[in-house]
Design a protein around this motif. Structure first.
Motif, PDB file in Angstrom:
ATOM      1  N   GLY A   1      45.547  18.605  20.263  1.00 48.88           N
ATOM      2  CA  GLY A   1      46.158  18.406  18.954  1.00 48.88           C
ATOM      3  C   GLY A   1      46.123  16.952  18.551  1.00 48.88           C
ATOM      4  N   ALA A   2      46.387  16.719  17.276  1.00 48.23           N
ATOM      5  CA  ALA A   2      46.326  15.363  16.728  1.00 48.23           C
ATOM      6  C   ALA A   2      47.335  14.443  17.394  1.00 48.23           C
ATOM      7  CB  ALA A   2      46.568  15.401  15.221  1.00 48.23           C
ATOM      8  N   LEU A   3      48.545  14.945  17.651  1.00 46.17           N
ATOM      9  CA  LEU A   3      49.551  14.092  18.279  1.00 46.17           C
ATOM     10  C   LEU A   3      49.147  13.702  19.694  1.00 46.17           C
ATOM     11  CD1 LEU A   3      52.939  15.630  17.097  1.00 46.17           C
ATOM     12  CD2 LEU A   3      51.839  13.523  16.322  1.00 46.17           C
ATOM     13  N   ARG A   4      48.502  14.618  20.411  1.00 42.73           N
ATOM     14  CA  ARG A   4      48.058  14.309  21.770  1.00 42.73           C
ATOM     15  C   ARG A   4      47.084  13.135  21.759  1.00 42.73           C
ATOM     16  NH1 ARG A   4      44.647  14.648  25.872  1.00 42.73           N
ATOM     17  NH2 ARG A   4      45.396  15.368  27.898  1.00 42.73           N
ATOM     18  N   SER A   5      46.206  13.108  20.768  1.00 46.89           N
ATOM     19  CA  SER A   5      45.256  11.996  20.698  1.00 46.89           C
ATOM     20  C   SER A   5      45.970  10.675  20.415  1.00 46.89           C
ATOM     21  CB  SER A   5      44.162  12.282  19.663  1.00 46.89           C
ATOM     22  OG  SER A   5      44.712  12.390  18.379  1.00 46.89           O
ATOM     23  N   GLU A   6      47.103  10.726  19.693  1.00 44.73           N
ATOM     24  CA  GLU A   6      47.902   9.518  19.475  1.00 44.73           C
ATOM     25  C   GLU A   6      48.479   9.009  20.798  1.00 44.73           C
ATOM     26  OE1 GLU A   6      48.608   7.692  16.612  1.00 44.73           O
ATOM     27  OE2 GLU A   6      47.000   8.889  15.731  1.00 44.73           O
ATOM     28  N   VAL A   7      48.978   9.917  21.635  1.00 39.96           N
ATOM     29  CA  VAL A   7      49.512   9.538  22.949  1.00 39.96           C
ATOM     30  C   VAL A   7      48.410   8.908  23.787  1.00 39.96           C
ATOM     31  CG1 VAL A   7      50.548  10.374  25.094  1.00 39.96           C
ATOM     32  CG2 VAL A   7      51.293  11.323  22.907  1.00 39.96           C
ATOM     33  N   ALA A   8      47.203   9.485  23.714  1.00 39.47           N
ATOM     34  CA  ALA A   8      46.081   8.995  24.516  1.00 39.47           C
ATOM     35  C   ALA A   8      45.690   7.571  24.128  1.00 39.47           C
ATOM     36  CB  ALA A   8      44.888   9.931  24.379  1.00 39.47           C
ATOM     37  N   VAL A   9      45.924   7.203  22.867  1.00 38.67           N
ATOM     38  CA  VAL A   9      45.601   5.849  22.420  1.00 38.67           C
ATOM     39  C   VAL A   9      46.593   4.856  23.015  1.00 38.67           C
ATOM     40  CG1 VAL A   9      45.501   4.308  20.412  1.00 38.67           C
ATOM     41  CG2 VAL A   9      44.448   6.578  20.320  1.00 38.67           C
ATOM     42  N   LYS A  10      47.898   5.167  22.902  1.00 36.72           N
ATOM     43  CA  LYS A  10      48.918   4.262  23.439  1.00 36.72           C
ATOM     44  C   LYS A  10      50.293   4.909  23.343  1.00 36.72           C
ATOM     45  CE  LYS A  10      50.282  -0.419  23.725  1.00 36.72           C
ATOM     46  NZ  LYS A  10      49.964  -1.778  23.514  1.00 36.72           N
ATOM     47  N   TYR A  11      51.108   4.687  24.368  1.00 39.85           N
ATOM     48  CA  TYR A  11      52.492   5.167  24.408  1.00 39.85           C
ATOM     49  C   TYR A  11      53.363   3.915  24.488  1.00 39.85           C
ATOM     50  CZ  TYR A  11      56.141   8.610  25.624  1.00 39.85           C
ATOM     51  OH  TYR A  11      57.237   9.431  25.634  1.00 39.85           O
ATOM     52  N   PRO A  12      53.654   3.289  23.334  1.00 40.16           N
ATOM     53  CA  PRO A  12      54.366   2.008  23.338  1.00 40.16           C
ATOM     54  C   PRO A  12      55.808   2.112  23.841  1.00 40.16           C
ATOM     55  CG  PRO A  12      53.346   2.459  21.202  1.00 40.16           C
ATOM     56  CD  PRO A  12      53.283   3.724  22.000  1.00 40.16           C
ATOM     57  N   THR A  13      56.409   0.956  24.073  1.00 36.53           N
ATOM     58  CA  THR A  13      57.813   0.907  24.468  1.00 36.53           C
ATOM     59  C   THR A  13      58.672   1.522  23.373  1.00 36.53           C
ATOM     60  OG1 THR A  13      57.925  -1.352  23.601  1.00 36.53           O
ATOM     61  CG2 THR A  13      57.583  -1.106  25.984  1.00 36.53           C
ATOM     62  N   ALA A  14      59.794   2.120  23.774  1.00 41.54           N
ATOM     63  CA  ALA A  14      60.779   2.766  22.889  1.00 41.54           C
ATOM     64  C   ALA A  14      60.196   3.957  22.125  1.00 41.54           C
ATOM     65  CB  ALA A  14      61.429   1.768  21.938  1.00 41.54           C
ATOM     66  N   THR A  15      59.122   4.517  22.624  1.00 32.24           N
ATOM     67  CA  THR A  15      58.491   5.670  21.968  1.00 32.24           C
ATOM     68  C   THR A  15      59.015   6.963  22.571  1.00 32.24           C
ATOM     69  OG1 THR A  15      56.515   4.468  21.305  1.00 32.24           O
ATOM     70  CG2 THR A  15      56.265   6.835  21.640  1.00 32.24           C
ATOM     71  N   LEU A  16      59.149   7.955  21.709  1.00 31.60           N
ATOM     72  CA  LEU A  16      59.669   9.263  22.085  1.00 31.60           C
ATOM     73  C   LEU A  16      58.592  10.324  21.865  1.00 31.60           C
ATOM     74  CD1 LEU A  16      63.117  10.660  21.308  1.00 31.60           C
ATOM     75  CD2 LEU A  16      61.158  11.910  20.444  1.00 31.60           C
ATOM     76  N   ALA A  17      58.388  11.165  22.872  1.00 29.41           N
ATOM     77  CA  ALA A  17      57.482  12.313  22.750  1.00 29.41           C
ATOM     78  C   ALA A  17      58.284  13.571  23.039  1.00 29.41           C
ATOM     79  CB  ALA A  17      56.320  12.193  23.732  1.00 29.41           C
ATOM     80  N   GLU A  18      58.088  14.591  22.224  1.00 34.30           N
ATOM     81  CA  GLU A  18      58.790  15.861  22.400  1.00 34.30           C
ATOM     82  C   GLU A  18      57.749  16.956  22.611  1.00 34.30           C
ATOM     83  OE1 GLU A  18      62.360  17.103  19.887  1.00 34.30           O
ATOM     84  OE2 GLU A  18      60.741  18.377  19.127  1.00 34.30           O
TER      85      GLU A  18
END
Length: 177
Positions: free
Chosen positions: A123-140
């Motif tokens: 999914g599109a959001l997964r590709s965002e995680v793959a790019v970078k998971y910055p500090t203070a970021t939340l994934a559900e």
């Protein structure tokens, strides 16, 4: 339905001369980002039945700032979350009682990012995680199976909230701390 939320600690400082990595505090930008994400969590009406967090100072301070904007979370601090691998994090998920519908894990990278990528389907959001998971970021991540059955690719990434998406002055996150 089970919901696993992963929150990475906010930006910490390397300027404070602490003896151990475990004791590093947040920097001012990190404090602001954590409050901003906490306010967004509140505005979205997020809630949690169980909160497990690393006892590292930067995680505890992140939760303090988030709670200032969100409200009390009542975290249980577990040393296994400090710099935990995705395998350790998944073990904690598997051990979650089935009556818990919404679990929040608060900790560190690379473990949180790797767990999100491991569990989330395409999914599109997964590709965002793959790019970078910055500090203070939340994934559900949402699941239609019990905690004990969660395995790679069985989840759906429902949200990926970065501080810079809420306030452009909070990004981009140029380092990994």
């Amino acid at each position: 339905m089970k919901t696993l939320t992963l929150l990475r600690h906010a930006k910490s400082t390397w300027d404070d001369p602490v003896a151990r990595d475990f004791d590093r505090p947040l920097n001012p930008r990190g404090r602001r980002a954590a409050r901003t994400v906490g306010a967004e969590m509140r505005s979205l009406g997020l809630g949690f039945d169980r909160v497990l967090a690393s006892p590292a100072r930067r995680v505890m301070e992140t939760l303090g700032e988030v709670e200032g904007a969100f409200g009390r979370l009542g975290a249980d601090y577990d040393e296994r979350l400090y710099l935990a691998s995705p395998t350790t994090l998944l073990d904690l998920v598997h051990a979650t009682p089935d009556e818990v519908a919404r679990l929040l894990l608060v900790g560190h990278n690379p473990g949180l990012e790797e767990l999100a990528l491991l569990l989330a389907g395409d999914g599109a959001l997964r590709s965002e995680v793959a790019v970078k998971y910055p500090t203070a970021t939340l994934a559900e991540i949402a699941f239609d199976i019990p905690w004990s059955e969660i395995a790679p690719g069985t989840g759906r990434l429902a949200r990926f909230i970065r501080p810079r998406d809420l306030d452009p002055e909070l990004g981009p996150d140029e380092d990994t701390h």
